[in-house]
Design a protein around this motif. Sequence first.
Motif, PDB file in Angstrom:
ATOM      1  N   VAL A 175       0.766  -1.061   0.130  1.00  0.00           N
ATOM      2  CA  VAL A 175      -0.084  -0.031  -0.153  1.00  0.00           C
ATOM      3  C   VAL A 175       0.923   1.148   0.037  1.00  0.00           C
ATOM      4  O   VAL A 175       1.660   1.293   0.947  1.00  0.00           O
ATOM      5  N   ARG A 176       0.720   2.264  -0.992  1.00  0.00           N
ATOM      6  CA  ARG A 176       1.414   3.402  -1.181  1.00  0.00           C
ATOM      7  C   ARG A 176       0.388   4.520  -1.471  1.00  0.00           C
ATOM      8  O   ARG A 176      -0.702   4.376  -1.792  1.00  0.00           O
ATOM      9  N   THR A 177       0.771   5.562  -1.349  1.00  0.00           N
ATOM     10  CA  THR A 177       0.180   6.762  -1.573  1.00  0.00           C
ATOM     11  C   THR A 177      -0.190   6.663  -3.253  1.00  0.00           C
ATOM     12  O   THR A 177       0.616   5.918  -3.842  1.00  0.00           O
ATOM     13  N   GLU A 178      -0.989   7.526  -3.660  1.00  0.00           N
ATOM     14  CA  GLU A 178      -1.222   7.478  -5.109  1.00  0.00           C
ATOM     15  C   GLU A 178       0.053   7.798  -5.739  1.00  0.00           C
ATOM     16  O   GLU A 178       0.230   7.092  -6.937  1.00  0.00           O
ATOM     17  N   GLY A 179       0.781   8.802  -5.163  1.00  0.00           N
ATOM     18  CA  GLY A 179       2.092   9.090  -5.843  1.00  0.00           C
ATOM     19  C   GLY A 179       3.317   8.026  -5.593  1.00  0.00           C
ATOM     20  O   GLY A 179       4.361   8.154  -5.973  1.00  0.00           O
ATOM     21  N   GLY A 180       2.635   7.093  -5.034  1.00  0.00           N
ATOM     22  CA  GLY A 180       4.056   5.715  -4.701  1.00  0.00           C
ATOM     23  C   GLY A 180       4.684   6.216  -3.437  1.00  0.00           C
ATOM     24  O   GLY A 180       5.835   5.194  -3.317  1.00  0.00           O
ATOM     25  N   LEU A 181       4.507   6.898  -2.604  1.00  0.00           N
ATOM     26  CA  LEU A 181       5.354   7.421  -1.355  1.00  0.00           C
ATOM     27  C   LEU A 181       4.880   6.379  -0.345  1.00  0.00           C
ATOM     28  O   LEU A 181       3.532   5.911  -0.093  1.00  0.00           O
ATOM     29  N   SER A 182       5.526   5.799   0.837  1.00  0.00           N
ATOM     30  CA  SER A 182       5.441   5.115   1.988  1.00  0.00           C
ATOM     31  C   SER A 182       5.250   6.152   2.980  1.00  0.00           C
ATOM     32  O   SER A 182       5.592   5.643   4.263  1.00  0.00           O
ATOM     33  N   GLU A 183       4.996   7.391   2.801  1.00  0.00           N
ATOM     34  CA  GLU A 183       4.929   8.326   3.776  1.00  0.00           C
ATOM     35  C   GLU A 183       3.881   9.595   3.386  1.00  0.00           C
ATOM     36  O   GLU A 183       3.381   9.683   2.344  1.00  0.00           O
ATOM     37  N   SER A 184       3.039   9.933   4.518  1.00  0.00           N
ATOM     38  CA  SER A 184       1.881  10.716   4.487  1.00  0.00           C
ATOM     39  C   SER A 184       1.925  11.724   5.582  1.00  0.00           C
ATOM     40  O   SER A 184       2.594  11.681   6.675  1.00  0.00           O
ATOM     41  N   LYS A 185       0.833  12.450   5.801  1.00  0.00           N
ATOM     42  CA  LYS A 185       0.637  13.521   6.561  1.00  0.00           C
ATOM     43  C   LYS A 185      -0.397  13.178   7.752  1.00  0.00           C
ATOM     44  O   LYS A 185      -1.213  12.673   7.228  1.00  0.00           O
ATOM     45  N   VAL A 186      -0.141  13.770   8.927  1.00  0.00           N
ATOM     46  CA  VAL A 186      -1.312  13.312   9.895  1.00  0.00           C
ATOM     47  C   VAL A 186      -2.494  13.883   9.718  1.00  0.00           C
ATOM     48  O   VAL A 186      -2.493  15.082   9.198  1.00  0.00           O
ATOM     49  N   GLY A 187      -3.789  13.539   9.610  1.00  0.00           N
ATOM     50  CA  GLY A 187      -4.992  13.943   9.561  1.00  0.00           C
ATOM     51  C   GLY A 187      -5.411  14.298   8.213  1.00  0.00           C
ATOM     52  O   GLY A 187      -6.768  14.824   8.160  1.00  0.00           O
ATOM     53  N   VAL A 188      -4.616  14.061   7.217  1.00  0.00           N
ATOM     54  CA  VAL A 188      -5.039  14.611   5.750  1.00  0.00           C
ATOM     55  C   VAL A 188      -6.051  13.228   5.179  1.00  0.00           C
ATOM     56  O   VAL A 188      -5.904  12.044   5.415  1.00  0.00           O
ATOM     57  N   SER A 189      -6.593  13.760   4.170  1.00  0.00           N
ATOM     58  CA  SER A 189      -7.348  12.893   3.273  1.00  0.00           C
ATOM     59  C   SER A 189      -6.324  12.407   2.430  1.00  0.00           C
ATOM     60  O   SER A 189      -5.687  13.198   1.767  1.00  0.00           O
ATOM     61  N   GLU A 190      -5.939  11.193   1.828  1.00  0.00           N
ATOM     62  CA  GLU A 190      -5.044  10.598   0.916  1.00  0.00           C
ATOM     63  C   GLU A 190      -5.847   9.512   0.232  1.00  0.00           C
ATOM     64  O   GLU A 190      -6.593   8.768   0.495  1.00  0.00           O
ATOM     65  N   THR A 191      -5.316   9.528  -1.005  1.00  0.00           N
ATOM     66  CA  THR A 191      -5.607   8.511  -2.025  1.00  0.00           C
ATOM     67  C   THR A 191      -4.512   7.183  -2.063  1.00  0.00           C
ATOM     68  O   THR A 191      -3.312   7.893  -2.034  1.00  0.00           O
ATOM     69  N   TYR A 192      -4.693   6.092  -1.638  1.00  0.00           N
ATOM     70  CA  TYR A 192      -3.966   5.185  -1.129  1.00  0.00           C
ATOM     71  C   TYR A 192      -4.335   4.309  -2.686  1.00  0.00           C
ATOM     72  O   TYR A 192      -5.264   3.996  -3.126  1.00  0.00           O
ATOM     73  N   ARG A 193      -2.846   3.415  -2.878  1.00  0.00           N
ATOM     74  CA  ARG A 193      -3.057   2.377  -3.818  1.00  0.00           C
ATOM     75  C   ARG A 193      -2.566   0.978  -3.314  1.00  0.00           C
ATOM     76  O   ARG A 193      -1.456   1.068  -2.825  1.00  0.00           O
ATOM     77  N   LEU A 194      -3.426  -0.043  -3.349  1.00  0.00           N
ATOM     78  CA  LEU A 194      -2.713  -1.354  -3.186  1.00  0.00           C
ATOM     79  C   LEU A 194      -2.418  -2.121  -4.020  1.00  0.00           C
ATOM     80  O   LEU A 194      -3.170  -2.269  -5.243  1.00  0.00           O
ATOM     81  N   ASN A 195      -1.029  -2.278  -4.428  1.00  0.00           N
ATOM     82  CA  ASN A 195      -0.716  -3.018  -5.552  1.00  0.00           C
ATOM     83  C   ASN A 195      -0.235  -4.367  -5.154  1.00  0.00           C
ATOM     84  O   ASN A 195       0.301  -4.798  -4.385  1.00  0.00           O
ATOM     85  N   VAL A 196      -0.887  -5.395  -6.192  1.00  0.00           N
ATOM     86  CA  VAL A 196      -0.724  -6.785  -5.770  1.00  0.00           C
ATOM     87  C   VAL A 196      -0.294  -7.584  -6.998  1.00  0.00           C
ATOM     88  O   VAL A 196      -1.073  -7.506  -8.116  1.00  0.00           O
ATOM     89  N   PRO A 197       0.942  -7.844  -7.301  1.00  0.00           N
ATOM     90  CA  PRO A 197       1.381  -8.775  -8.188  1.00  0.00           C
ATOM     91  C   PRO A 197       1.121 -10.163  -8.118  1.00  0.00           C
ATOM     92  O   PRO A 197       1.166 -10.885  -6.700  1.00  0.00           O
ATOM     93  N   THR A 198       0.985 -10.877  -9.238  1.00  0.00           N
ATOM     94  CA  THR A 198       0.763 -12.358  -9.045  1.00  0.00           C
ATOM     95  C   THR A 198       2.245 -12.914  -9.222  1.00  0.00           C
ATOM     96  O   THR A 198       2.865 -12.645 -10.107  1.00  0.00           O
ATOM     97  N   GLU A 199       2.658 -13.528  -8.206  1.00  0.00           N
ATOM     98  CA  GLU A 199       3.932 -14.152  -8.252  1.00  0.00           C
ATOM     99  C   GLU A 199       4.301 -15.503  -8.387  1.00  0.00           C
ATOM    100  O   GLU A 199       5.381 -16.193  -8.293  1.00  0.00           O
ATOM    101  N   LYS A 200       3.096 -16.149  -8.494  1.00  0.00           N
ATOM    102  CA  LYS A 200       3.088 -17.828  -8.825  1.00  0.00           C
ATOM    103  C   LYS A 200       2.664 -17.930 -10.213  1.00  0.00           C
ATOM    104  O   LYS A 200       2.275 -17.204 -10.962  1.00  0.00           O
ATOM    105  N   GLU A 201       2.715 -19.097 -10.767  1.00  0.00           N
ATOM    106  CA  GLU A 201       2.435 -19.568 -12.265  1.00  0.00           C
ATOM    107  C   GLU A 201       0.834 -19.798 -12.099  1.00  0.00           C
ATOM    108  O   GLU A 201       0.309 -20.451 -13.108  1.00  0.00           O
ATOM    109  N   ILE A 202       0.276 -19.598 -11.012  1.00  0.00           N
ATOM    110  CA  ILE A 202      -1.307 -19.367 -11.218  1.00  0.00           C
ATOM    111  C   ILE A 202      -1.883 -18.238 -10.584  1.00  0.00           C
ATOM    112  O   ILE A 202      -1.268 -17.349 -10.162  1.00  0.00           O
ATOM    113  N   ALA A 203      -3.147 -18.168 -10.848  1.00  0.00           N
ATOM    114  CA  ALA A 203      -3.809 -16.704 -10.851  1.00  0.00           C
ATOM    115  C   ALA A 203      -4.226 -16.337  -9.353  1.00  0.00           C
ATOM    116  O   ALA A 203      -4.378 -17.222  -8.359  1.00  0.00           O
ATOM    117  N   THR A 204      -4.087 -15.186  -9.069  1.00  0.00           N
ATOM    118  CA  THR A 204      -4.603 -14.618  -7.648  1.00  0.00           C
ATOM    119  C   THR A 204      -6.052 -14.369  -7.789  1.00  0.00           C
ATOM    120  O   THR A 204      -6.634 -14.105  -8.817  1.00  0.00           O
TER     121      THR A 204
END
Length: 157
Positions: free
Chosen positions: A32-61
Amino acid sequence: MNHTVKTTLVPSFFVSLAAALLISVAGAHATVRTEGGLSESKVGVSETYRLNVPTEKEIATTQIRLVVPAGVAVSRFQVTPGFTRTVTRNADGLVTEVVWKGRVAPMEYARFFFQARNPAQGGELTWKIYQTYSDGSVVAWDDADPAKGPASKTTVK
């Protein structure tokens, strides 16, 4: 008989780039990172986050479960075509868990965007993510075994 061997020198820049790419692939995991790809944000602000999930096996997630850290108030989600979303709330109505069901094929990744208000106090948010594959196996990105499944963290200052 005379044989000529032609050698090509690879500039160190390309060797370093190749090594960095291998390391990033080897270290890839659900984050999970901010929309801009950061692992840091500010106290009390509204933030857009992105959850990035790669499939790392030879079968589907087939399912991704995100446990929302205490103090984070999720307010809305971006529609993710091909996925259904289920939300669990606590007695106060705050989102505590989100489950997306769909399909992420081998060698693909999915991104899930959501908006949330950060806690009023600074600190480290730990996002626990559970990735289920088509064979029923689950990879836990929750720090239960940090060497194999590190949890994603966001520093809030």
